[in-house]
Structure formats: C-alpha cells, structure tokens
Design a protein around this motif. Structure first.
Motif, PDB file in Angstrom:
ATOM      1  N   ALA A   1      -2.746  -9.162 -22.794  1.00  0.00           N
ATOM      2  CA  ALA A   1      -2.654  -7.801 -22.268  1.00  0.00           C
ATOM      3  C   ALA A   1      -1.743  -6.978 -23.166  1.00  0.00           C
ATOM      4  CB  ALA A   1      -2.116  -7.804 -20.840  1.00  0.00           C
TER       5      ALA A   1
ATOM      6  N   THR B   1     -15.736  -2.279 -21.251  1.00  0.00           N
ATOM      7  CA  THR B   1     -15.555  -3.609 -21.829  1.00  0.00           C
ATOM      8  C   THR B   1     -16.405  -3.758 -23.083  1.00  0.00           C
ATOM      9  OG1 THR B   1     -15.001  -4.578 -19.688  1.00  0.00           O
ATOM     10  CG2 THR B   1     -15.784  -6.090 -21.397  1.00  0.00           C
TER      11      THR B   1
ATOM     12  N   PHE C   1      -6.998  -5.236 -21.636  1.00  0.00           N
ATOM     13  CA  PHE C   1      -7.064  -6.574 -21.038  1.00  0.00           C
ATOM     14  C   PHE C   1      -8.084  -7.350 -21.863  1.00  0.00           C
ATOM     15  CE2 PHE C   1      -7.083  -3.449 -17.360  1.00  0.00           C
ATOM     16  CZ  PHE C   1      -5.705  -3.393 -17.244  1.00  0.00           C
ATOM     17  N   SER C   2      -7.766  -8.585 -22.265  1.00  0.00           N
ATOM     18  CA  SER C   2      -8.704  -9.269 -23.162  1.00  0.00           C
ATOM     19  C   SER C   2      -8.539 -10.777 -23.131  1.00  0.00           C
ATOM     20  CB  SER C   2      -8.490  -8.791 -24.607  1.00  0.00           C
ATOM     21  OG  SER C   2      -7.301  -9.340 -25.138  1.00  0.00           O
ATOM     22  N   SER C   3      -9.466 -11.454 -23.804  1.00  0.00           N
ATOM     23  CA  SER C   3      -9.257 -12.858 -24.141  1.00  0.00           C
ATOM     24  C   SER C   3      -8.181 -12.904 -25.235  1.00  0.00           C
ATOM     25  CB  SER C   3     -10.576 -13.485 -24.592  1.00  0.00           C
ATOM     26  OG  SER C   3     -11.122 -12.759 -25.672  1.00  0.00           O
TER      27      SER C   3
ATOM     28  N   SER D   1      -4.557   0.733 -21.460  1.00  0.00           N
ATOM     29  CA  SER D   1      -4.282  -0.688 -21.219  1.00  0.00           C
ATOM     30  C   SER D   1      -5.430  -1.499 -21.790  1.00  0.00           C
ATOM     31  CB  SER D   1      -4.175  -0.980 -19.722  1.00  0.00           C
ATOM     32  OG  SER D   1      -3.012  -0.404 -19.167  1.00  0.00           O
TER      33      SER D   1
ATOM     34  N   TYR E   1      -5.595 -15.569 -22.245  1.00  0.00           N
ATOM     35  CA  TYR E   1      -5.760 -14.125 -22.024  1.00  0.00           C
ATOM     36  C   TYR E   1      -4.658 -13.354 -22.732  1.00  0.00           C
ATOM     37  CZ  TYR E   1      -2.136 -14.891 -18.477  1.00  0.00           C
ATOM     38  OH  TYR E   1      -0.976 -15.250 -17.832  1.00  0.00           O
TER      39      TYR E   1
ATOM     40  N   GLY F   1     -15.905 -14.274 -30.156  1.00  0.00           N
ATOM     41  CA  GLY F   1     -14.823 -13.370 -30.538  1.00  0.00           C
ATOM     42  C   GLY F   1     -14.153 -12.757 -29.324  1.00  0.00           C
ATOM     43  N   LYS F   2     -13.022 -12.119 -29.588  1.00  0.00           N
ATOM     44  CA  LYS F   2     -12.257 -11.467 -28.525  1.00  0.00           C
ATOM     45  C   LYS F   2     -13.126 -10.476 -27.744  1.00  0.00           C
ATOM     46  CE  LYS F   2      -8.104  -8.506 -28.222  1.00  0.00           C
ATOM     47  NZ  LYS F   2      -7.631  -7.288 -28.924  1.00  0.00           N
ATOM     48  N   MET F   3     -13.091 -10.607 -26.433  1.00  0.00           N
ATOM     49  CA  MET F   3     -13.710  -9.623 -25.537  1.00  0.00           C
ATOM     50  C   MET F   3     -12.570  -8.772 -25.000  1.00  0.00           C
ATOM     51  SD  MET F   3     -15.573 -10.310 -21.858  1.00  0.00           S
ATOM     52  CE  MET F   3     -17.230 -10.673 -22.360  1.00  0.00           C
ATOM     53  N   GLU F   4     -12.767  -7.448 -24.954  1.00  0.00           N
ATOM     54  CA  GLU F   4     -11.660  -6.613 -24.497  1.00  0.00           C
ATOM     55  C   GLU F   4     -12.116  -5.474 -23.607  1.00  0.00           C
ATOM     56  OE1 GLU F   4      -9.800  -5.857 -28.312  1.00  0.00           O
ATOM     57  OE2 GLU F   4     -11.176  -4.251 -28.796  1.00  0.00           O
ATOM     58  N   THR F   5     -11.280  -5.203 -22.603  1.00  0.00           N
ATOM     59  CA  THR F   5     -11.518  -4.099 -21.674  1.00  0.00           C
ATOM     60  C   THR F   5     -10.462  -3.038 -21.911  1.00  0.00           C
ATOM     61  OG1 THR F   5     -12.400  -5.624 -20.018  1.00  0.00           O
ATOM     62  CG2 THR F   5     -11.679  -3.456 -19.231  1.00  0.00           C
TER      63      THR F   5
ATOM     64  N   ARG G   1      -8.790   0.311 -20.569  1.00  0.00           N
ATOM     65  CA  ARG G   1      -8.640   1.151 -19.381  1.00  0.00           C
ATOM     66  C   ARG G   1      -7.713   2.307 -19.708  1.00  0.00           C
ATOM     67  NH1 ARG G   1      -9.595   0.912 -13.864  1.00  0.00           N
ATOM     68  NH2 ARG G   1      -8.263   2.344 -12.738  1.00  0.00           N
TER      69      ARG G   1
END
Lengths: 186, 186
Positions: free
Chosen positions: A61, A136, A157-159, A155, A59, A85-89, A91
């Motif tokens: 951040a 996301t 947050f991601s893989s 912010s 993960y 691929g990278k997943m990202e949230t 915020r």
C-alpha cells in the motif's frame, strides 16, 4: 538525477497536498517521502512523489502524489518468476488524476503528454478519477497518469511492489532515484 | 441479527466519521457500508462498520470505522488451502484505536473488554494507534480492537480477505450479518 534541494522542495509540496487531503504521516514518514524524477531532469513535468506504507511478499500500500500536470511516465509491471506482474488499484483521495491504459484510444483526452517524450506515450484509453473513484490496472498493462488542475493524492493498493523491475516505454528512464548534493554557496 | 433501522443509523454515523476523516466515498459505496453486529445483539458494544474497496485473489483494501468504545471481537484468520492466513496492516487515519494481539499482556490497558463477553477476550498485548500510525498483524494471530474516545477510522491493507472463514473466540458469533426488516408501525 535530482539535486537534494529539489527533493526537499518536492517533499514540502507533497506534505501540503497531503494536508489538504487530510492524510496524516508520522514524522519519520514525512522525512522519507520518495521523490522520483525518473532520471529525466524535469521533475515538474515527469515525476511522482510517494510514501510506501507497507510492502510485504503478499500485498503493498502506498500514497501517491502528483503535482498539477505532473506525469508518471508510461510503464508496465512484468511477471516475476512465473507470478503475474503487479496488479494495482488506484483510488483518488483528493484532486483528480487522468489515467491512461491499453485499449481503445479516447478522443480529445484531458492530459497533455510531455512534449519532449511524446514517442514514449503509446496508450490513450482514458479513465478520469475524482475523489472516491478507483480503477484496477491488470498485470502487464501499459499505463501512465497525470495530475489534474489541482494535482492529486491517490491511494495505491496492490500486490507486492518491485519498482526496480518496472518496464518503461522510454528507455532513457532510470527508476531508482539518484540524488546529488547541492554545491556549497549555490 | 440487526434491524434494518439499526443498520441505517449505523451507516449514517459511519458517514459522519468518514467526513471528519476526509474520506470520500461514491454514492454507491455510501449505500453499501457493511454493518457487522456479529449476531450479539448490541452493535454499540460489539460491532464494526466497513467498506471494502477491493478484494482480489492477491490483495484487499478496506476502510474500517469503530464508534467510541465499540469493539471488534477477538478473532484470527486461519490458513486456507496451505496458504497462510490473512495478513493485515491497520493504519489509523482519524481518532484512535486500541488494538490487542498475542504476546505479553500489557498492564492497565486503555480498552475495557465487553463485560458480558469477557471470557472471549484472551489476548492483551496493547498497541495504540493514533492518526498516521500503523501495525501489521501476522497471519494466525488472535486480535481484537476497540475505538478510542472519539472512535476511529482505520485503513486496512491486507492479503485476500475471506471474512466468512474468520475464527472467533466467542463461539456465539455469526460473522455474516443477518438483517431483519423493522415491523410496520414500530
């Protein structure tokens, strides 16, 4: 590439926005804020400031900063060695951010795509994030985003993050920053 | 188990600490703050308040709140189907948190382990986190943590969260909250 003085100035401005958002960094983090100009020569127009808190093989951040109207250019995160691929949230913590992803184009979007690079902006499905709102982005999805009227602190947050593999629509882009020292007496 | 009124009161107190930390939640998030009493019947002493922003099969992000002196009991995150246990990074955003992990015991620690449950606290390597400071807890490592004098707001960045699988040292603990309604006229 960016001049050392441009980097320092952008770092100072980033710290001001972090302060307004109530985000606290250590002294070491403050001095290592990454300023990404994407090799396009106009940081105010296309650029991104960020600090990576942690990036492991599981993960990641980060805290992202966009100045008012500053745009992170369109890109996607490709799959790596069979892993999606990278997943990202994203915020939003402070300010507002205009985010564009693949999907039905929104009429009359809030952002203005950078004029000189307009052809490199191809997705227009709009998501507006105000403080406390998040979205996301699925792996492999083209996206770009722009700071709102006051800019934005976001912010992420991601893989696992592998910025060097990002695929930008604009082939002129160089993701990894090149910083050159200012000439003396300038 | 907790009374509905205790949960509501703890949620209100959590919102006050989020406000002091500059953390903004949506209305929906505000009403869904998780209050964990761990089935021990004394939330002020052993408990944790949290909101999960995102939890995918790749990563997770939460915001944790500890009231002053409130303790999250000792536990570890076991491996699941051959995947290493949850790895997590705690980043203090506001207040301070006393964190204890496996390793050489620290002399004269800052926290006071809950008296009634003292036998269930076995690791005493101390890490103190103030705003902007962070620490990454490796998978499978026993840990517990306590809010400092003003309490704490802590961002947790991690691999996938599976709270229901956590292994607590205190076998009396029930992780998934049971809330009972207050009796009328009480």
């Amino acid at each position: 590439m960016l001049l050392r003085s441009e980097v320092k100035q952008a770092q100072e401005r980033t710290l001001e926005l972090f302060a307004r958002a109530g985000i606290v960094l250590t002294a070491e983090e403050q001095s290592s804020i990454e300023v990404a100009g994407f090799g396009l020569g106009n940081l105010e127009e296309q650029g991104l400031e960020l600090i990576t808190y942690v990036n492991t093989d599981r993960y990641c951040a980060k805290e992202l900063v966009l100045f008012p109207g500053q745009t992170c250019p369109e890109h996607l995160h490709p799959s790596v060695n069979g892993e999606p691929g990278k997943m990202e949230t994203f915020r939003c913590r402070w300010g507002s951010v205009y985010l564009y992803v693949e999907g039905e184009a929104t009429n009359q979007i809030q952002a203005v795509a950078p004029v000189q690079s307009k052809d490199s902006y191809t997705v227009y499905h709009e998501i507006i994030l105000n403080p406390g709102e998040q979205y996301t982005i699925p792996p492999g999805t083209k996206h770009w985003f722009q700071g709102g009227l006051e800019g934005a602190v976001v912010s992420e947050f991601s893989s696992t993050s592998r910025d060097e593999l990002d695929i930008f629509t604009d082939k002129a882009i160089v993701r990894i920053p090149i910083i050159i020292e200012d000439k003396e007496n300038e």
